[in-house]
Scaffold this motif. Structure first.
Motif, PDB file in Angstrom:
ATOM      1  N   GLN A  48     -63.347 -39.166  -1.148  1.00 26.05           N
ATOM      2  CA  GLN A  48     -62.544 -39.743  -1.958  1.00 26.05           C
ATOM      3  C   GLN A  48     -61.574 -38.892  -2.302  1.00 26.05           C
ATOM      4  N   ILE A  49     -59.868 -39.673  -1.236  1.00 22.09           N
ATOM      5  CA  ILE A  49     -59.143 -39.206  -1.050  1.00 22.09           C
ATOM      6  C   ILE A  49     -57.940 -40.470  -0.521  1.00 22.09           C
ATOM      7  N   ASP A  50     -56.777 -40.545  -0.683  1.00 29.11           N
ATOM      8  CA  ASP A  50     -56.206 -41.374  -0.002  1.00 29.11           C
ATOM      9  C   ASP A  50     -55.723 -40.866   1.125  1.00 29.11           C
ATOM     10  N   ASP A  51     -54.340 -41.450   1.632  1.00 26.66           N
ATOM     11  CA  ASP A  51     -54.122 -41.450   2.970  1.00 26.66           C
ATOM     12  C   ASP A  51     -52.430 -39.887   2.441  1.00 26.66           C
ATOM     13  N   LYS A  52     -52.990 -40.243   1.302  1.00 28.24           N
ATOM     14  CA  LYS A  52     -51.040 -39.447   0.768  1.00 28.24           C
ATOM     15  C   LYS A  52     -51.678 -37.762   0.506  1.00 28.24           C
ATOM     16  N   HIS A  53     -53.184 -37.336   0.874  1.00 28.11           N
ATOM     17  CA  HIS A  53     -54.260 -36.161   0.157  1.00 28.11           C
ATOM     18  C   HIS A  53     -54.143 -35.320   2.058  1.00 28.11           C
ATOM     19  N   HIS A  54     -53.162 -34.045   2.179  1.00 30.84           N
ATOM     20  CA  HIS A  54     -53.442 -33.584   3.124  1.00 30.84           C
ATOM     21  C   HIS A  54     -54.479 -33.391   3.429  1.00 30.84           C
ATOM     22  N   LEU A  55     -54.665 -34.071   5.490  1.00 29.67           N
ATOM     23  CA  LEU A  55     -55.902 -32.927   5.816  1.00 29.67           C
ATOM     24  C   LEU A  55     -55.522 -31.560   6.842  1.00 29.67           C
ATOM     25  N   THR A  56     -55.846 -31.096   6.810  1.00 30.56           N
ATOM     26  CA  THR A  56     -55.443 -29.677   7.870  1.00 30.56           C
ATOM     27  C   THR A  56     -56.698 -29.496   8.929  1.00 30.56           C
ATOM     28  N   LEU A  57     -56.105 -29.859  10.239  1.00 28.23           N
ATOM     29  CA  LEU A  57     -56.239 -29.567  11.524  1.00 28.23           C
ATOM     30  C   LEU A  57     -56.573 -27.546  11.518  1.00 28.23           C
ATOM     31  N   LEU A  58     -58.028 -27.669  11.943  1.00 31.16           N
ATOM     32  CA  LEU A  58     -58.892 -26.303  12.111  1.00 31.16           C
ATOM     33  C   LEU A  58     -58.706 -25.552  14.279  1.00 31.16           C
ATOM     34  N   CYS A  59     -57.283 -24.740  14.049  1.00 30.54           N
ATOM     35  CA  CYS A  59     -57.672 -24.678  15.621  1.00 30.54           C
ATOM     36  C   CYS A  59     -58.294 -23.436  15.348  1.00 30.54           C
ATOM     37  N   ARG A  60     -57.974 -23.193  17.185  1.00 30.83           N
ATOM     38  CA  ARG A  60     -58.569 -21.906  18.337  1.00 30.83           C
ATOM     39  C   ARG A  60     -58.121 -20.550  17.623  1.00 30.83           C
ATOM     40  N   ASP A  61     -56.924 -21.041  18.097  1.00 23.86           N
ATOM     41  CA  ASP A  61     -55.877 -19.629  18.156  1.00 23.86           C
ATOM     42  C   ASP A  61     -54.781 -20.395  18.198  1.00 23.86           C
ATOM     43  N   LEU A  62     -53.230 -19.624  18.133  1.00 26.16           N
ATOM     44  CA  LEU A  62     -52.204 -20.227  18.140  1.00 26.16           C
ATOM     45  C   LEU A  62     -51.358 -20.960  18.823  1.00 26.16           C
ATOM     46  N   HIS A  81     -48.882 -36.654   6.728  1.00 31.83           N
ATOM     47  CA  HIS A  81     -48.479 -36.720   5.862  1.00 31.83           C
ATOM     48  C   HIS A  81     -48.141 -38.357   5.310  1.00 31.83           C
ATOM     49  N   PRO A  82     -47.853 -39.088   5.286  1.00 25.35           N
ATOM     50  CA  PRO A  82     -47.781 -41.252   5.825  1.00 25.35           C
ATOM     51  C   PRO A  82     -45.543 -40.148   5.123  1.00 25.35           C
ATOM     52  N   GLN A  83     -44.938 -39.451   4.096  1.00 23.94           N
ATOM     53  CA  GLN A  83     -43.667 -39.647   4.000  1.00 23.94           C
ATOM     54  C   GLN A  83     -43.046 -38.521   4.944  1.00 23.94           C
ATOM     55  N   ARG A  84     -43.360 -37.382   4.968  1.00 25.20           N
ATOM     56  CA  ARG A  84     -42.998 -36.009   5.569  1.00 25.20           C
ATOM     57  C   ARG A  84     -43.253 -35.703   6.846  1.00 25.20           C
ATOM     58  N   LYS A  85     -44.115 -36.634   7.464  1.00 27.52           N
ATOM     59  CA  LYS A  85     -44.535 -36.637   8.978  1.00 27.52           C
ATOM     60  C   LYS A  85     -45.295 -35.151   9.279  1.00 27.52           C
ATOM     61  N   THR A  86     -45.817 -33.932   8.139  1.00 29.45           N
ATOM     62  CA  THR A  86     -46.429 -32.886   8.147  1.00 29.45           C
ATOM     63  C   THR A  86     -47.337 -32.765   8.346  1.00 29.45           C
ATOM     64  N   ILE A  87     -47.920 -31.677   8.754  1.00 27.01           N
ATOM     65  CA  ILE A  87     -49.301 -31.444   9.091  1.00 27.01           C
ATOM     66  C   ILE A  87     -50.058 -30.283   8.433  1.00 27.01           C
ATOM     67  N   GLY A  88     -51.700 -30.096   7.874  1.00 31.65           N
ATOM     68  CA  GLY A  88     -51.491 -28.615   7.080  1.00 31.65           C
ATOM     69  C   GLY A  88     -52.273 -27.660   8.339  1.00 31.65           C
TER      70      GLY A  88
END
Length: 211
Positions: free
Chosen positions: A58-72, A113-120
């Motif tokens: 129950q979150i909208d598109d302004k909520h930062h989602l996080t990308l889980l990666c294996r390595d750098l 993020h819709p305004q900042r074009k950032t990702i966690g």
């Protein structure tokens, strides 16, 4: 009805996690343990799965989602990283840190993020989750499993099963998590010569990073 996988916390069974990875590749949404708390995960490029995950939380598109990666090296495919940022990332990964970075064009607009074009982004330090990422063969999109209207994440896989069995495709039970959120660092300020911004102090310590 969710499939339930009981995985050993230290020696996770590849056979079970391969079945979980297959569910993700088919568009499933799973609950999995991380090195901070349980999280919901899905395939990055599956629009329907991403929307389902948002509805469950129950979150909208302004909520930062996080990308889980294996390595750098994988992380760098999805975020713009300069030398200063990379040195800090190298110190902190794998571990209980989430980094906010400018997203590359590889990241679908619907998940940045819709305004900042950032990702966690983060590289977790949990054997079962790293094996799942390897078997899946790509990063997973994630959000902490906090029930709607509550403030604390769920950390008991049996309780997750009771509350979400009909909403999820799978639950990976590898025992309890540390039950402390990640430390969140905004590194976008470093791109202009600034210092990292501590958005949230969590399980990841700041001193080893020189902060």
């Amino acid at each position: 009805m969710a499939q339930y996988f009981e995985a050993h916390p230290e020696n996770p069974q590849p056979r079970l996690l391969k079945q979980a990875a297959t569910l993700l590749q088919k568009g499933g949404v799973l609950a999995v343990p991380t090195d901070s708390s349980y999280a919901l995960v899905c395939h990055l490029d599956d629009r329907d799965a991403v929307e389902r995950m948002r509805r469950i939380r129950q979150i909208d598109d302004k909520h930062h989602l996080t990308l889980l990666c294996r390595d750098l090296s994988e992380l760098a495919s999805y975020a713009l990283v300069d030398n200063r940022q990379y040195r800090l990332l190298k110190l902190a990964t794998p571990g209980p840190y989430t980094f906010i970075l400018d997203a590359t064009k590889e990241v679908p607009r619907r998940v940045s993020h819709p305004q900042r074009k950032t990702i966690g982004l983060r590289v977790p330090d949990r054997k079962g989750l790293l094996l799942l990422l390897e078997l899946h063969g790509a990063p997973l999109l994630a959000t902490t499993l906090i029930p709607a209207g509550e403030t604390e994440p769920l950390n008991d896989p049996q309780l997750i099963r009771e509350r979400y069995e009909k909403l999820l495709d799978g639950i990976v039970d590898a025992g309890a998590c540390p039950d402390e959120p990640t430390t969140v660092l905004d590194l976008t300020t470093m791109a202009n010569g600034g210092d990292p911004t501590v958005v949230r102090q969590g399980r990841g310590e700041l001193q080893p990073l020189g902060l």
